[in-house]
Design an enzyme around this catalytic site. Structure first.
Site, mmCIF file in Angstrom:
data_model
loop_
_atom_site.group_PDB
_atom_site.id
_atom_site.type_symbol
_atom_site.label_atom_id
_atom_site.label_comp_id
_atom_site.label_asym_id
_atom_site.label_seq_id
_atom_site.Cartn_x
_atom_site.Cartn_y
_atom_site.Cartn_z
ATOM 1 C CG HIS A 114 27.524 -11.354 5.812
ATOM 2 N ND1 HIS A 114 27.612 -12.087 6.986
ATOM 3 C CD2 HIS A 114 28.186 -12.069 4.870
ATOM 4 C CE1 HIS A 114 28.282 -13.193 6.749
ATOM 5 N NE2 HIS A 114 28.643 -13.215 5.480
ATOM 6 C CD GLU A 135 32.193 -4.998 7.171
ATOM 7 O OE1 GLU A 135 31.563 -4.808 8.217
ATOM 8 O OE2 GLU A 135 33.129 -5.826 7.106
#
Ligand code: GAR
Length: 208
Positions: A110, A181
């Protein structure tokens, strides 16, 4: 060696980070064996094909509701003998059937520091729009196990990234992808594949 199945919906830069990490040995004891897309024509599918990874397309629009769609994806993952399911830019919320089939065996990346800017409606660029609208000075990314609560499962890894003056949702998204990420997702996958993640009382402990 664990079988890793990756769920995607779009560009697949996180999938690419996983493919690169597998090749360079950052992911230990795991192999990406299948990529499933919720959309035909997703560029992530090209990335998989270019690397000899099996693909399936299960279009969300072909199913009347979340339950029938979840069943189709769950059945496919069982057929593929997935040990770990990674949501990498997968934009569909699946229901509890899949959580029962893969308890603590699914993880999601996320693009914010959960519990900020998460839950239903917070996906892709919307997350970064909300972070900029609030004026936070730090954002980042979270990898967590998937449970029936959207973005609410046990947190595995997080990394903070500074917000800079003049950021747009696009520039912030790019910095968070590059600095957070694409690093913590492969790291979390590798920890899982080495059996180093343990969930105790809803919290993740990383074993040495
Ligand atoms: C990534 O930033 C990912 O964290 C986010 O969408 C982008 C997908 O990019 N996922 C979510 O917002 C899920 N709630 P990618 O297809 O290039 O990996």
């Amino acid at each position: 060696m664990k079988n890793i199945a990756v769920l995607v919906s779009g560009g697949g830069t996180n999938l690419q980070a996983l493919i690169d990490a597998e090749k360079s040995g950052i992911i230990k004891d795991g192999k990406i064996t299948c990529v499933i897309s919720s959309k035909e024509g997703a560029y992530a599918l090209e990335r998989a094909k270019n690397n000899g990874i099996a693909t399936r397309v299960i279009p969300r629009k072909d199913y009347p509701d979340a339950a029938s769609y979840t069943k189709a994806v769950t059945d496919a993952l069982i057929e593929e003998k997935a040990d770990l399911v990674v949501y990498a830019g997968f934009m569909i919320i699946l229901d509890e059937q899949i959580v029962k089939a893969f308890p603590n065996r699914m993880m999601n990346v996320h693009p914010a520091l959960i519990p900020s800017f998460c839950g239903e409606g917070f996906y892709g660029l919307h997350v970064h729009e909300a972070a900029l609208a609030k004026g936070v000075k730090l954002s980042g990314a979270t990898v967590h196990f998937v449970t029936e609560v959207c973005d609410g499962g046990p947190i595995i890894l997080q990394k903070a990234v500074p917000v800079e003056d003049g950021d747009t949702p696009e520039t912030l998204q790019k910095r968070i992808m590059e600095q957070a990420e694409w690093k913590i997702l492969p790291e979390a996958v590798s920890l899982f594949c080495q059996d180093r993640l343990e969930v105790i009382d809803g919290k993740v402990r990383i074993k040495d």
